[in-house]
Motif scaffolding. Structure first.
Motif, mmCIF file in Angstrom:
data_model
loop_
_atom_site.group_PDB
_atom_site.id
_atom_site.type_symbol
_atom_site.label_atom_id
_atom_site.label_comp_id
_atom_site.label_asym_id
_atom_site.label_seq_id
_atom_site.Cartn_x
_atom_site.Cartn_y
_atom_site.Cartn_z
ATOM 1 N N TYR A 180 -86.131 66.875 87.857
ATOM 2 C CA TYR A 180 -85.282 66.016 88.678
ATOM 3 C C TYR A 180 -84.926 66.576 90.051
ATOM 4 O O TYR A 180 -84.433 65.840 90.902
ATOM 5 N N PHE A 181 -85.141 67.857 90.269
ATOM 6 C CA PHE A 181 -84.747 68.472 91.539
ATOM 7 C C PHE A 181 -85.831 69.372 92.143
ATOM 8 O O PHE A 181 -85.529 70.465 92.624
ATOM 9 N N PRO A 182 -87.081 68.914 92.175
ATOM 10 C CA PRO A 182 -88.112 69.765 92.777
ATOM 11 C C PRO A 182 -87.859 70.013 94.267
ATOM 12 O O PRO A 182 -88.194 71.076 94.786
ATOM 13 N N GLU A 183 -87.220 69.050 94.948
ATOM 14 C CA GLU A 183 -86.934 69.236 96.377
ATOM 15 C C GLU A 183 -85.899 70.346 96.576
ATOM 16 O O GLU A 183 -85.989 71.117 97.516
ATOM 17 N N LEU A 184 -84.919 70.431 95.703
ATOM 18 C CA LEU A 184 -83.941 71.505 95.766
ATOM 19 C C LEU A 184 -84.654 72.839 95.575
ATOM 20 O O LEU A 184 -84.462 73.768 96.355
ATOM 21 N N LEU A 185 -85.500 72.924 94.544
ATOM 22 C CA LEU A 185 -86.220 74.168 94.267
ATOM 23 C C LEU A 185 -87.122 74.573 95.429
ATOM 24 O O LEU A 185 -87.299 75.765 95.699
ATOM 25 N N ALA A 186 -87.667 73.589 96.135
ATOM 26 C CA ALA A 186 -88.558 73.862 97.266
ATOM 27 C C ALA A 186 -87.798 74.261 98.531
ATOM 28 O O ALA A 186 -88.408 74.618 99.537
ATOM 29 N N GLY A 187 -86.471 74.217 98.473
ATOM 30 C CA GLY A 187 -85.677 74.621 99.628
ATOM 31 C C GLY A 187 -85.284 73.476 100.538
ATOM 32 O O GLY A 187 -84.679 73.699 101.585
ATOM 33 N N LYS A 188 -85.599 72.240 100.144
ATOM 34 C CA LYS A 188 -85.205 71.085 100.946
ATOM 35 C C LYS A 188 -83.738 70.770 100.668
ATOM 36 O O LYS A 188 -83.212 71.088 99.607
ATOM 37 N N THR A 189 -83.104 70.121 101.611
ATOM 38 C CA THR A 189 -81.662 69.876 101.481
ATOM 39 C C THR A 189 -81.307 68.392 101.389
ATOM 40 O O THR A 189 -80.138 68.031 101.501
ATOM 41 N N ASP A 190 -82.283 67.519 101.162
ATOM 42 C CA ASP A 190 -82.019 66.081 101.063
ATOM 43 C C ASP A 190 -81.015 65.753 99.953
ATOM 44 O O ASP A 190 -80.252 64.800 100.070
ATOM 45 N N TRP A 191 -81.018 66.515 98.878
ATOM 46 C CA TRP A 191 -80.162 66.264 97.718
ATOM 47 C C TRP A 191 -78.681 66.475 98.039
ATOM 48 O O TRP A 191 -77.814 65.945 97.352
ATOM 49 N N ILE A 192 -78.376 67.236 99.095
ATOM 50 C CA ILE A 192 -76.991 67.601 99.403
ATOM 51 C C ILE A 192 -76.146 66.373 99.729
ATOM 52 O O ILE A 192 -74.982 66.290 99.330
ATOM 53 N N GLU A 193 -76.726 65.384 100.404
ATOM 54 C CA GLU A 193 -75.969 64.170 100.718
ATOM 55 C C GLU A 193 -75.526 63.461 99.443
ATOM 56 O O GLU A 193 -74.374 63.035 99.318
ATOM 57 N N ALA A 194 -76.438 63.353 98.464
ATOM 58 C CA ALA A 194 -76.075 62.727 97.178
ATOM 59 C C ALA A 194 -74.996 63.549 96.479
ATOM 60 O O ALA A 194 -74.076 62.997 95.876
ATOM 61 N N PHE A 195 -75.083 64.863 96.578
ATOM 62 C CA PHE A 195 -74.081 65.738 95.976
ATOM 63 C C PHE A 195 -72.720 65.524 96.634
ATOM 64 O O PHE A 195 -71.706 65.391 95.951
ATOM 65 N N GLU A 196 -72.699 65.478 97.957
ATOM 66 C CA GLU A 196 -71.434 65.320 98.676
ATOM 67 C C GLU A 196 -70.762 63.981 98.374
ATOM 68 O O GLU A 196 -69.547 63.856 98.483
ATOM 69 N N ASN A 197 -71.558 62.979 97.997
ATOM 70 C CA ASN A 197 -71.008 61.657 97.670
ATOM 71 C C ASN A 197 -70.769 61.477 96.169
ATOM 72 O O ASN A 197 -70.409 60.391 95.732
ATOM 73 N N ASN A 198 -70.954 62.522 95.406
ATOM 74 C CA ASN A 198 -70.806 62.474 93.961
ATOM 75 C C ASN A 198 -69.399 62.923 93.575
ATOM 76 O O ASN A 198 -68.815 63.784 94.244
ATOM 77 N N HIS A 199 -68.861 62.390 92.493
ATOM 78 C CA HIS A 199 -67.499 62.779 92.081
ATOM 79 C C HIS A 199 -67.432 64.220 91.573
ATOM 80 O O HIS A 199 -66.344 64.754 91.402
ATOM 81 N N PHE A 200 -68.581 64.874 91.379
ATOM 82 C CA PHE A 200 -68.582 66.285 90.988
ATOM 83 C C PHE A 200 -68.630 67.232 92.192
ATOM 84 O O PHE A 200 -68.708 68.435 92.038
ATOM 85 N N TYR A 201 -68.582 66.658 93.385
ATOM 86 C CA TYR A 201 -68.626 67.482 94.593
ATOM 87 C C TYR A 201 -67.418 68.414 94.647
ATOM 88 O O TYR A 201 -66.299 68.040 94.290
ATOM 89 N N ASN A 202 -67.651 69.620 95.087
ATOM 90 C CA ASN A 202 -66.570 70.576 95.310
ATOM 91 C C ASN A 202 -66.835 71.281 96.624
ATOM 92 O O ASN A 202 -67.981 71.448 97.031
ATOM 93 N N GLU A 203 -65.793 71.649 97.306
ATOM 94 C CA GLU A 203 -65.925 72.281 98.614
ATOM 95 C C GLU A 203 -66.597 73.649 98.479
ATOM 96 O O GLU A 203 -66.300 74.399 97.543
ATOM 97 N N PRO A 204 -67.468 73.992 99.434
ATOM 98 C CA PRO A 204 -68.072 75.325 99.419
ATOM 99 C C PRO A 204 -66.999 76.397 99.567
ATOM 100 O O PRO A 204 -65.954 76.177 100.192
ATOM 101 N N ARG A 205 -67.272 77.528 98.975
ATOM 102 C CA ARG A 205 -66.379 78.679 99.132
ATOM 103 C C ARG A 205 -67.228 79.915 99.408
ATOM 104 O O ARG A 205 -68.439 79.908 99.192
ATOM 105 N N GLU A 206 -66.595 80.950 99.887
ATOM 106 C CA GLU A 206 -67.321 82.175 100.222
ATOM 107 C C GLU A 206 -67.993 82.765 98.995
ATOM 108 O O GLU A 206 -67.424 82.722 97.902
ATOM 109 N N ILE A 207 -69.180 83.332 99.215
ATOM 110 C CA ILE A 207 -69.821 84.026 98.108
ATOM 111 C C ILE A 207 -69.102 85.358 97.887
ATOM 112 O O ILE A 207 -68.438 85.877 98.783
#
Length: 142
Positions: free
Chosen positions: A103-130
């Motif tokens: 389901y996420f070959p684009e994520l594994l390939a380093g593409k970031t298209d999935w991030i928009e769907a993530f940001e609009n998902n109710h499971f989204y959480n704000e980034p924090r420092e590593i």
């Protein structure tokens, strides 16, 4: 259970295909380092959590629930009931290795298209420092 070895076994095809470096961050966390990003896999008493690390800004987001929300029940084929924490962790690794590949070959390939769907998902959480451990693992692996 050698967590790094278990992750390497479950994610062997992904590690090879997407040319990840596998780095032990600590006893409970393994980093899959790609040139553009990293995934960290945490084990806990509840099972497995996966974080996406934005290496260009040294931030991370937990994506476990977002990933699960996109997986289909067919990923559970041949998953045995978890009778122990080790079984629960192994099952989680197996489900995520199957799910990421399917389901996420684009994520594994380093593409970031999935991030928009993530940001609009109710499971989204704000980034924090590593963490410092994650920074050191990244520096060792890069």
């Amino acid at each position: 259970m050698d967590f790094k070895h278990t992750v390497q076994n479950c994610f062997a095809d992904i590690i090879q295909e997407y040319q990840f470096s596998v780095i032990k961050v600590n006893e409970d966390e393994i980093m899959l380092l790609h040139p553009n990003y990293a995934l960290t896999i945490w084990k806990s008493r509840e099972g497995i959590d996966i974080y996406y690390l934005f290496l260009n800004r040294l931030e991370k987001v937990k994506i476990t629930n977002f990933l699960f929300s996109r997986y289909e029940k067919s990923l559970l084929t041949n998953i045995v009931p978890a009778n122990s924490l080790a079984d629960k962790i192994s099952n989680g690794l197996l489900i995520h290795s199957r799910g990421l590949r399917k389901y996420f070959p684009e994520l594994l390939a380093g593409k970031t298209d999935w991030i928009e769907a993530f940001e609009n998902n109710h499971f989204y959480n704000e980034p924090r420092e590593i963490s410092i451990d994650e920074q050191e693992a990244y520096q060792r692996g890069s």
